[in-house]
Design a protein around this motif. Sequence first.
Motif, PDB file in Angstrom:
ATOM      1  N   ARG A 175       0.815  -1.213   0.000  1.00  0.00           N
ATOM      2  CA  ARG A 175       0.000   0.000   0.000  1.00  0.00           C
ATOM      3  C   ARG A 175       0.854   1.271   0.000  1.00  0.00           C
ATOM      4  NH1 ARG A 175      -4.775   0.325   4.360  1.00  0.00           N
ATOM      5  NH2 ARG A 175      -5.556  -1.322   2.993  1.00  0.00           N
ATOM      6  N   HIS A 176       1.963   1.256   0.743  1.00  0.00           N
ATOM      7  CA  HIS A 176       2.735   2.490   0.949  1.00  0.00           C
ATOM      8  C   HIS A 176       4.111   2.497   0.301  1.00  0.00           C
ATOM      9  CE1 HIS A 176      -0.371   3.927   3.561  1.00  0.00           C
ATOM     10  NE2 HIS A 176      -0.267   2.874   4.343  1.00  0.00           N
ATOM     11  N   LYS A 177       4.473   1.400  -0.378  1.00  0.00           N
ATOM     12  CA  LYS A 177       5.827   1.291  -0.921  1.00  0.00           C
ATOM     13  C   LYS A 177       6.205   2.478  -1.813  1.00  0.00           C
ATOM     14  CE  LYS A 177       9.175  -1.391  -3.391  1.00  0.00           C
ATOM     15  NZ  LYS A 177       9.673  -2.652  -3.843  1.00  0.00           N
ATOM     16  N   GLN A 178       5.327   2.837  -2.736  1.00  0.00           N
ATOM     17  CA  GLN A 178       5.662   3.876  -3.704  1.00  0.00           C
ATOM     18  C   GLN A 178       5.955   5.215  -3.029  1.00  0.00           C
ATOM     19  OE1 GLN A 178       6.272   3.238  -7.002  1.00  0.00           O
ATOM     20  NE2 GLN A 178       7.140   5.268  -6.870  1.00  0.00           N
ATOM     21  N   LYS A 179       5.112   5.600  -2.071  1.00  0.00           N
ATOM     22  CA  LYS A 179       5.309   6.884  -1.377  1.00  0.00           C
ATOM     23  C   LYS A 179       6.631   6.900  -0.600  1.00  0.00           C
ATOM     24  CE  LYS A 179       0.840   8.958  -0.551  1.00  0.00           C
ATOM     25  NZ  LYS A 179      -0.349   8.885   0.245  1.00  0.00           N
TER      26      LYS A 179
ATOM     27  N   TRP B  46       4.357   7.892  10.567  1.00  0.00           N
ATOM     28  CA  TRP B  46       5.316   7.259  11.473  1.00  0.00           C
ATOM     29  C   TRP B  46       6.418   6.563  10.682  1.00  0.00           C
ATOM     30  CZ3 TRP B  46       5.382   1.701  12.656  1.00  0.00           C
ATOM     31  CH2 TRP B  46       6.301   1.372  13.666  1.00  0.00           C
ATOM     32  N   VAL B  47       6.042   5.818   9.651  1.00  0.00           N
ATOM     33  CA  VAL B  47       7.030   5.116   8.818  1.00  0.00           C
ATOM     34  C   VAL B  47       7.901   6.135   8.073  1.00  0.00           C
ATOM     35  CG1 VAL B  47       7.358   3.513   6.891  1.00  0.00           C
ATOM     36  CG2 VAL B  47       5.580   3.065   8.580  1.00  0.00           C
ATOM     37  N   MET B  48       7.292   7.216   7.584  1.00  0.00           N
ATOM     38  CA  MET B  48       8.058   8.256   6.885  1.00  0.00           C
ATOM     39  C   MET B  48       9.087   8.871   7.832  1.00  0.00           C
ATOM     40  SD  MET B  48       6.998   8.365   3.754  1.00  0.00           S
ATOM     41  CE  MET B  48       6.811   9.864   2.841  1.00  0.00           C
ATOM     42  N   ARG B  49       8.718   9.064   9.084  1.00  0.00           N
ATOM     43  CA  ARG B  49       9.645   9.638  10.069  1.00  0.00           C
ATOM     44  C   ARG B  49      10.821   8.681  10.302  1.00  0.00           C
ATOM     45  NH1 ARG B  49      11.430  14.386  11.509  1.00  0.00           N
ATOM     46  NH2 ARG B  49      12.445  14.258  13.498  1.00  0.00           N
ATOM     47  N   ILE B  50      10.533   7.386  10.366  1.00  0.00           N
ATOM     48  CA  ILE B  50      11.608   6.399  10.536  1.00  0.00           C
ATOM     49  C   ILE B  50      12.568   6.484   9.349  1.00  0.00           C
ATOM     50  CG2 ILE B  50      12.140   3.914  10.545  1.00  0.00           C
ATOM     51  CD1 ILE B  50       9.526   3.526  12.166  1.00  0.00           C
ATOM     52  N   SER B  51      12.020   6.525   8.125  1.00  0.00           N
ATOM     53  CA  SER B  51      12.897   6.590   6.945  1.00  0.00           C
ATOM     54  C   SER B  51      13.678   7.908   6.933  1.00  0.00           C
ATOM     55  CB  SER B  51      12.101   6.400   5.653  1.00  0.00           C
ATOM     56  OG  SER B  51      11.192   7.448   5.439  1.00  0.00           O
ATOM     57  N   HIS B  52      13.030   8.993   7.336  1.00  0.00           N
ATOM     58  CA  HIS B  52      13.685  10.314   7.438  1.00  0.00           C
ATOM     59  C   HIS B  52      14.895  10.225   8.371  1.00  0.00           C
ATOM     60  CE1 HIS B  52      14.008  14.164   9.708  1.00  0.00           C
ATOM     61  NE2 HIS B  52      13.845  14.726   8.526  1.00  0.00           N
TER      62      HIS B  52
END
Length: 194
Positions: free
Chosen positions: A29-33, A77-83
Amino acid sequence: MDQKLITDAVLVHNYIKGDESALSELIVRHKQKIYSFIYSKVYDKDLTEDIFQDTFIKVIRTLKLGKYNEEGKFLPWVMRISHNLIIDHFRKNKRMPKFDNTGEFSIFSVLSDSSLDVEKGMIKEQIEADLRRLIEELPDDQKDVLIMRMYNDMSFKEISDKTGVSINTALGRMRYALINLRKVIDQKNIILTN
């Protein structure tokens, strides 16, 4: 039930309860973003793939340890981890030069650069947070003078008036604050980049 109708929160809950396919659905669901976000910062497909995988390793660990507090905000939350992993990569590889702490106020000059691109903006944000945490560890009198001078842009005369101490005392507190910050930065091997 159609997978599209299941919310992220339900999928997270199902994964925590043991449904491995729920995590697969979240990743699909979120891989592309997430992938696009990482790539837009590092401009390298292999590195993007590594950081993407590290992100989900961290997601899995956090979920398995029960440390994810459900607020219905899985993607941010996942975006923050990747950041954070991107910033860790830049710091670890010293892609940005080590910040020079030799000048009187030099450790703060990074905070005033207004022409930052996105990558530098992310790093600047992290440095600011790190610096604020270090400032919080200073003795109150030094911390107060430093904050008034660096963040409130007050003159030493204004600081003297506000705190009821002489200008020389205010200058001395500022000097000791900077000395103490440099010591902590060196002891903890913190890299401030610009």
